[in-house]
Design a protein around this motif. Structure first.
Motif, PDB file in Angstrom:
ATOM      1  N   ARG A 263      -4.086  -5.354  -7.500  1.00  0.00           N
ATOM      2  CA  ARG A 263      -2.888  -4.562  -7.201  1.00  0.00           C
ATOM      3  C   ARG A 263      -3.252  -3.311  -6.398  1.00  0.00           C
ATOM      4  O   ARG A 263      -2.554  -2.928  -5.460  1.00  0.00           O
ATOM      5  N   ALA A 264      -4.350  -2.654  -6.773  1.00  0.00           N
ATOM      6  CA  ALA A 264      -4.789  -1.478  -6.022  1.00  0.00           C
ATOM      7  C   ALA A 264      -5.125  -1.841  -4.583  1.00  0.00           C
ATOM      8  O   ALA A 264      -4.801  -1.112  -3.643  1.00  0.00           O
ATOM      9  N   ASP A 265      -5.739  -3.014  -4.406  1.00  0.00           N
ATOM     10  CA  ASP A 265      -6.076  -3.471  -3.055  1.00  0.00           C
ATOM     11  C   ASP A 265      -4.803  -3.751  -2.247  1.00  0.00           C
ATOM     12  O   ASP A 265      -4.695  -3.366  -1.074  1.00  0.00           O
ATOM     13  N   ASP A 266      -3.814  -4.398  -2.866  1.00  0.00           N
ATOM     14  CA  ASP A 266      -2.542  -4.677  -2.177  1.00  0.00           C
ATOM     15  C   ASP A 266      -1.826  -3.383  -1.795  1.00  0.00           C
ATOM     16  O   ASP A 266      -1.294  -3.249  -0.677  1.00  0.00           O
ATOM     17  N   LEU A 267      -1.794  -2.418  -2.700  1.00  0.00           N
ATOM     18  CA  LEU A 267      -1.119  -1.150  -2.417  1.00  0.00           C
ATOM     19  C   LEU A 267      -1.818  -0.402  -1.283  1.00  0.00           C
ATOM     20  O   LEU A 267      -1.168   0.242  -0.453  1.00  0.00           O
ATOM     21  N   ALA A 268      -3.138  -0.489  -1.245  1.00  0.00           N
ATOM     22  CA  ALA A 268      -3.876   0.182  -0.169  1.00  0.00           C
ATOM     23  C   ALA A 268      -3.501  -0.408   1.190  1.00  0.00           C
ATOM     24  O   ALA A 268      -3.334   0.319   2.177  1.00  0.00           O
ATOM     25  N   VAL A 269      -3.352  -1.745   1.260  1.00  0.00           N
ATOM     26  CA  VAL A 269      -2.971  -2.389   2.527  1.00  0.00           C
ATOM     27  C   VAL A 269      -1.561  -1.976   2.939  1.00  0.00           C
ATOM     28  O   VAL A 269      -1.294  -1.655   4.100  1.00  0.00           O
ATOM     29  N   MET A 270      -0.608  -1.956   1.975  1.00  0.00           N
ATOM     30  CA  MET A 270       0.778  -1.600   2.302  1.00  0.00           C
ATOM     31  C   MET A 270       0.894  -0.123   2.676  1.00  0.00           C
ATOM     32  O   MET A 270       1.618   0.222   3.607  1.00  0.00           O
TER      33      MET A 270
ATOM     34  N   SER B   2      -1.483   1.881   3.903  1.00  0.00           N
ATOM     35  CA  SER B   2      -2.151   2.161   5.179  1.00  0.00           C
ATOM     36  C   SER B   2      -1.478   1.464   6.352  1.00  0.00           C
ATOM     37  O   SER B   2      -1.704   1.821   7.495  1.00  0.00           O
ATOM     38  N   ARG B   3      -0.649   0.416   6.056  1.00  0.00           N
ATOM     39  CA  ARG B   3       0.046  -0.349   7.094  1.00  0.00           C
ATOM     40  C   ARG B   3      -0.938  -0.995   8.076  1.00  0.00           C
ATOM     41  O   ARG B   3      -0.612  -1.243   9.235  1.00  0.00           O
ATOM     42  N   LYS B   4      -2.163  -1.244   7.588  1.00  0.00           N
ATOM     43  CA  LYS B   4      -3.186  -1.869   8.414  1.00  0.00           C
ATOM     44  C   LYS B   4      -3.713  -3.126   7.717  1.00  0.00           C
ATOM     45  O   LYS B   4      -3.870  -3.149   6.497  1.00  0.00           O
ATOM     46  N   ALA B   5      -3.991  -4.151   8.523  1.00  0.00           N
ATOM     47  CA  ALA B   5      -4.514  -5.399   7.976  1.00  0.00           C
ATOM     48  C   ALA B   5      -5.977  -5.231   7.570  1.00  0.00           C
ATOM     49  O   ALA B   5      -6.726  -4.463   8.179  1.00  0.00           O
ATOM     50  N   ARG B   6      -6.369  -5.948   6.502  1.00  0.00           N
ATOM     51  CA  ARG B   6      -7.765  -5.981   6.085  1.00  0.00           C
ATOM     52  C   ARG B   6      -8.214  -7.431   6.125  1.00  0.00           C
ATOM     53  O   ARG B   6      -7.764  -8.253   5.335  1.00  0.00           O
ATOM     54  N   LEU B   7      -9.101  -7.744   7.075  1.00  0.00           N
ATOM     55  CA  LEU B   7      -9.437  -9.134   7.381  1.00  0.00           C
ATOM     56  C   LEU B   7     -10.862  -9.469   6.954  1.00  0.00           C
ATOM     57  O   LEU B   7     -11.785  -8.652   7.091  1.00  0.00           O
TER      58      LEU B   7
ATOM     59  N   SER C 232     -18.698 -15.737  -8.707  1.00  0.00           N
ATOM     60  CA  SER C 232     -17.999 -16.446  -7.629  1.00  0.00           C
ATOM     61  C   SER C 232     -17.687 -15.446  -6.528  1.00  0.00           C
ATOM     62  O   SER C 232     -17.579 -14.243  -6.768  1.00  0.00           O
ATOM     63  N   TRP C 233     -17.522 -15.983  -5.303  1.00  0.00           N
ATOM     64  CA  TRP C 233     -17.242 -15.155  -4.119  1.00  0.00           C
ATOM     65  C   TRP C 233     -16.042 -15.730  -3.393  1.00  0.00           C
ATOM     66  O   TRP C 233     -15.895 -16.950  -3.307  1.00  0.00           O
ATOM     67  N   VAL C 234     -15.193 -14.847  -2.862  1.00  0.00           N
ATOM     68  CA  VAL C 234     -14.058 -15.282  -2.032  1.00  0.00           C
ATOM     69  C   VAL C 234     -14.018 -14.421  -0.779  1.00  0.00           C
ATOM     70  O   VAL C 234     -14.391 -13.242  -0.806  1.00  0.00           O
ATOM     71  N   LEU C 235     -13.542 -15.036   0.322  1.00  0.00           N
ATOM     72  CA  LEU C 235     -13.336 -14.326   1.604  1.00  0.00           C
ATOM     73  C   LEU C 235     -11.837 -14.073   1.723  1.00  0.00           C
ATOM     74  O   LEU C 235     -11.045 -15.005   1.869  1.00  0.00           O
ATOM     75  N   THR C 236     -11.430 -12.799   1.666  1.00  0.00           N
ATOM     76  CA  THR C 236     -10.020 -12.430   1.553  1.00  0.00           C
ATOM     77  C   THR C 236      -9.548 -11.697   2.810  1.00  0.00           C
ATOM     78  O   THR C 236     -10.288 -10.877   3.363  1.00  0.00           O
ATOM     79  N   SER C 237      -8.296 -12.021   3.227  1.00  0.00           N
ATOM     80  CA  SER C 237      -7.635 -11.297   4.312  1.00  0.00           C
ATOM     81  C   SER C 237      -6.227 -10.940   3.849  1.00  0.00           C
ATOM     82  O   SER C 237      -5.544 -11.772   3.243  1.00  0.00           O
ATOM     83  N   LYS C 238      -5.791  -9.707   4.122  1.00  0.00           N
ATOM     84  CA  LYS C 238      -4.455  -9.262   3.720  1.00  0.00           C
ATOM     85  C   LYS C 238      -3.827  -8.455   4.853  1.00  0.00           C
ATOM     86  O   LYS C 238      -4.514  -7.675   5.528  1.00  0.00           O
TER      87      LYS C 238
END
Length: 826
Positions: A743-750, A752-757, A771-777
């Motif tokens: 949730r903190a990561d989602d709020l940071a993206v919204m 900042s209004r910038k994509a995190r790829l 486990s590892w995941v490659l995330t883009s928001k």
């Protein structure tokens, strides 16, 4: 596109195969070198650690540490190390495993030298321990001194033996590192080549996936934006239609889409319905006023003064005036006629005292003289004042209407108010004054009759002498009474007509209300709506047939959507009429004209149908009212009456107009339903596209509640369908222990209004599994630039990360081996 995709697939597969084979070869060579040389390096480290530990334990023991044991902590490790070295030299099994047979003479020599050095070290340790024990056991000072000198020599001998062993062991390790360096130099070149090919291949793959993902994200964003706008438009239209259906004509419509034509049509429909309702209210108000004044005039049995008081009181209250007066022409004197104030309401005392007014004097006399109404909105301050117990003020509006019937004026009615008089209120007052004038005429005739009878009784003798003259007077009186009865009958007929029209309007409104509440019309069920409307019109207006035709401008034709026949009770459709065959009728339709044809065979717009349509079906009268869509003619409602001609009333036309408005609502609602069905199909198509993306995709609203996902994400979440995901949060999912971080990561993206790829994230579950995941928001924004949610996607890269970790570890070991070999070569 298919050939290009096949070429890309084959190219990536071939590149991947080459890189895999090369990496496999490097890996096997690395493992072989590692398995051959590392045991020897491990041997040196192990032996050195054992002997160093024994040396430290011996020093602590010599310092007096009673926790240490000479045989266990000193001699045993040295013996074990010697046994391991001897087993390695002989090619036998040891604690460190079987290192194989050694064929190199230099290595065997160094091993043998190390064994001798260990034996020497063990002897030195035993000698030193023996000297310490002896020194401790002595009691006299001479023995203690001798033991001390012997201990110093043993210490030097022990230290020298340890240094000799350490040097020998270092030379053994350095010699092994030289061999490792030779193998590592060839593997280094192959490793760099493998890394270069791997980087190039991954770069090409990332570029390809980026292009694919960028295209998919753009399409998803555009579709979500369009879906959101259409959803709001549908919601606004639904609320607007429900408000209009409930009779709230003040409802407003706000559309964010470009569908302005539909919005204008609905607003026009609302305005028409509101105007119709207001017109009905005014008409009912006027009809009720005429009926009440007629009732007062008919039922009054008192004196004329009481009648006039009742009249002015009713008129002032019904028109919501503040003051009123009734001036009647006094004709008692033939030489001097004047206007007399016979009744008033709320007049001040000063005004009330002046009961007589000459013809032409003031506004009252001028209105009587001209025979026209006078309406003033700027009243002179000294002309009239409306007073109460708290004070007085000049009215805002003054209305004077002559009491006129058959061009004869009997007086003037004066009304004053603090407000304004509406046109329909002025029109009602004029109708009321006409009825009052007729009544005054009748009252005066009755009064004259009464006076004549009294004079007849008093002058019986004179009447006998003038019998012939009296007979003539009686004939005139009878004629006057007949005229009075005729006028009364006329007034009664007018009242009865208004009452009948009012009843018809009431029934029409009731039927329209039922049609408005009809579920098929509200839901936009076009066919059922047409059947309901046509059958209702036929029954309500008492006509033989009713049909609804839609106009198609491109072909210049009208199409029969539904025809209802009263005698058969059946519906028909499908007939087409073209403008080239009936130009006069089509001209009337396209000019939005209401066709009222009592004789349809002679009417200018319908006579073209006489031979081909009207005569075969015995249709005598027609009434056509157009209905509209988006401000343009959409068709007509056609009523037809057979066998006899029908007089179409104003109520019939108004009823059909209201039905036309309802028909427009049903037409637009059916259109909205088709738009909703298309929107549902578009959403299903988009879901299919998202489900076939190679990554897990999800999107959340501003409150970070899931609004949708693709098939891969749904499977990861352990749900059967993406619909089960809607409304949930990260705290409702299997990964709820990481919910706060997500949730903190989602709020940071919204925010900042910038994509995190392509951000790599590491997760460890309660069992310690990594486990590892490659995330883009990316933030989701509406057309106003407001952030309304977040769109994310991720890919499980655990296997790749483990492989990279293994490769990095092996590369590190190779690097260490390389350093050791280089150091040994020096």
């Amino acid at each position: 596109m298919r050939n290009r995709a096949l070429k890309y697939t084959l190219a990536f597969a071939l590149a991947g195969l080459i890189i895999t084979l090369l990496i496999g070869y490097v890996q096997r060579r690395t493992l072989n070198t590692y398995e051959h040389n590392v045991p020897f390096i491990t041997l040196g480290d192990n032996i050195k650690n054992r002997v160093t530990t024994a040396h430290l334990s011996f020093e602590e023991l010599m310092a007096g540490d009673e926790t240490q044991n000479f045989d266990r902590d000193v001699i045993a490790p040295i013996k074990t190390s010697a046994a391991i070295l001897q087993g390695t030299y002989d090619g036998k099994e040891t604690e460190l495993g079987n290192l194989g047979v050694i064929h190199e003479e230099e290595t065997k020599a160094l091993l043998k030298e190390s064994i001798f050095a260990l034996d020497k070290l063990m002897e030195s340790a035993q000698e030193r321990w023996k000297n310490r024990s002896t020194g401790t056991a002595g009691t006299d000072s001479t023995a203690a001194v001798a033991g001390s000198h012997a201990g110093d020599a043993a210490d030097q001998q022990f230290d020298a033996a340890y240094e000799t062993f350490a040097g020998t062991l270092d030379r053994l390790v350095e010699h092994i590192q030289k061999d490792v360096h030779a193998d590592a130099s060839s593997l280094s070149a192959l490793s760099w080549l493998s890394i270069l090919l791997l980087v190039v291949g991954l770069g090409a793959l990332c570029a390809f996936l980026y292009r694919l993902q960028s295209s998919s994200m753009k399409m998803v964003t555009e579709h979500e934006k369009r879906s959101e706008e259409q959803g709001r438009a549908v919601s606004s239209l639904s609320g607007f239609i429900e408000a209009i259906s409930a009779g709230d004509y003040t409802a407003d419509l706000n559309l964010e889409t470009d569908d302005g034509a539909l919005g204008n049509t609905l607003i026009s429909m609302r305005d028409k319905l509101r105007l119709n309702a207001e017109e009905d209210r005014r008409r009912n108000w006027s009809t009720s006023g005429l009926a009440q004044i007629g009732e007062i005039l008919r039922t009054s049995t008192g004196t004329t003064e009481e009648l006039f008081d009742n009249i002015i009181r009713f008129v002032v209250k019904y028109t919501k005036s503040n003051q009123g007066g009734l001036f009647v022409l006094n004709e008692e004197s033939d030489n001097e006629k004047f206007l007399e104030l016979v009744a008033c309401y709320a007049f001040e005392r000063k005004k009330f005292l002046k009961k007589h007014m000459a013809i032409g004097e003031g506004l009252v006399g001028q209105s009587f003289l001209e025979g026209e109404r006078i309406y003033l909105v700027e009243v002179p301050k000294e002309y009239i004042t409306i007073t109460s117990g708290l004070g007085g003020s000049t009215p805002n509006a003054l209305l004077l209407v002559p009491l006129k019937v058959n061009e004869k004026i009997f007086g003037v009615m004066e009304l004053a108010t603090f407000g304004k008089y509406e046109p329909h209120e002025i029109e009602l007052v004029e109708k009321l004054t006409e009825s009052i004038a007729s009544t005054i005429s009748s009252v005066r005739i009755s009064e004259s009759t009464r006076l004549l009878l009294e004079r007849t009784q008093q002058q019986a003798e004179e009447m006998r002498a003038q019998e012939e003259e009296m007979r003539q007077n009686m004939e005139e009186l009878e004629a006057t009474q007949e005229e009075m009865r005729r006028k009364e009958k006329h007034i009664q007929n007018m009242l009865d007509g208004e009452k009948k029209r009012n009843e018809i309007s009431q029934r029409n409104r009731q039927v329209l209300m039922e049609l408005t509440k009809n579920k098929d019309i509200q839901d936009g069920n076009w066919n059922a709506s047409l059947e309901k409307i046509t059958s209702t019109i036929t029954r309500q207006l008492g006509v033989s047939r009713c049909s609804i035709w839609t106009y198609h401008a491109k072909e210049n034709k009208i199409l029969n959507e539904k025809l209802y026949q009263q005698n058969k009770g059946t519906f028909e459709s499908g007939t087409e009429l073209y403008g080239r065959d009936f130009p006069g009728y089509f001209e009337a339709v396209t000019s939005e004209e209401i066709i009222i044809a009592k004789d349809a065979h002679t009417h200018v717009a319908t006579r073209e149908f006489s031979d081909v349509y009207l005569s075969p079906l015995d249709i005598q009268s027609m009434l056509d009212v157009p209905f509209f869509n988006e401000g343009k003619i959409a068709g007509v409602i056609c009523c037809e009456h057979q066998q006899e001609q029908k007089d179409w009333t104003e109520e019939d036309v108004e009823f059909l107009k209201s039905c036309a408005d309802l028909l427009t609502v049903a037409f637009n609602t059916s259109r909205i339903n088709r738009m909703l069905e298309q929107l549902s199909d578009d959403q299903q198509t988009m879901q299919t596209i998202i489900d076939n993306l190679p990554r897990a995709v999800f999107w959340k609203d501003k409150e970070l509640r899931f609004q949708g996902a693709n098939r891969i994400f749904t499977q990861v979440a352990g749900l059967r369908s993406h619909k089960d995901l809607i409304g949930r949060t990260d705290f409702d999912m299997p990964w709820k222990e990481h919910g706060e971080a997500y949730r903190a990561d989602d709020l940071a993206v919204m925010n900042s209004r910038k994509a995190r790829l392509d951000h790599e994230e590491r997760n460890v579950n309660s069992n310690g599994e990594e486990s590892w995941v490659l995330t883009s928001k990316v933030p989701v924004m509406n057309k106003h630039g407001e952030v309304v949610g977040v769109l994310g996607m991720f890919e499980d890269i655990t296997a790749r990360k483990h492989k990279e970790a293994d490769t990095a570890a092996k590369l590190k070991e190779l690097s260490e081996l390389k350093k050791r070999l280089e150091k040994g070569a020096e």
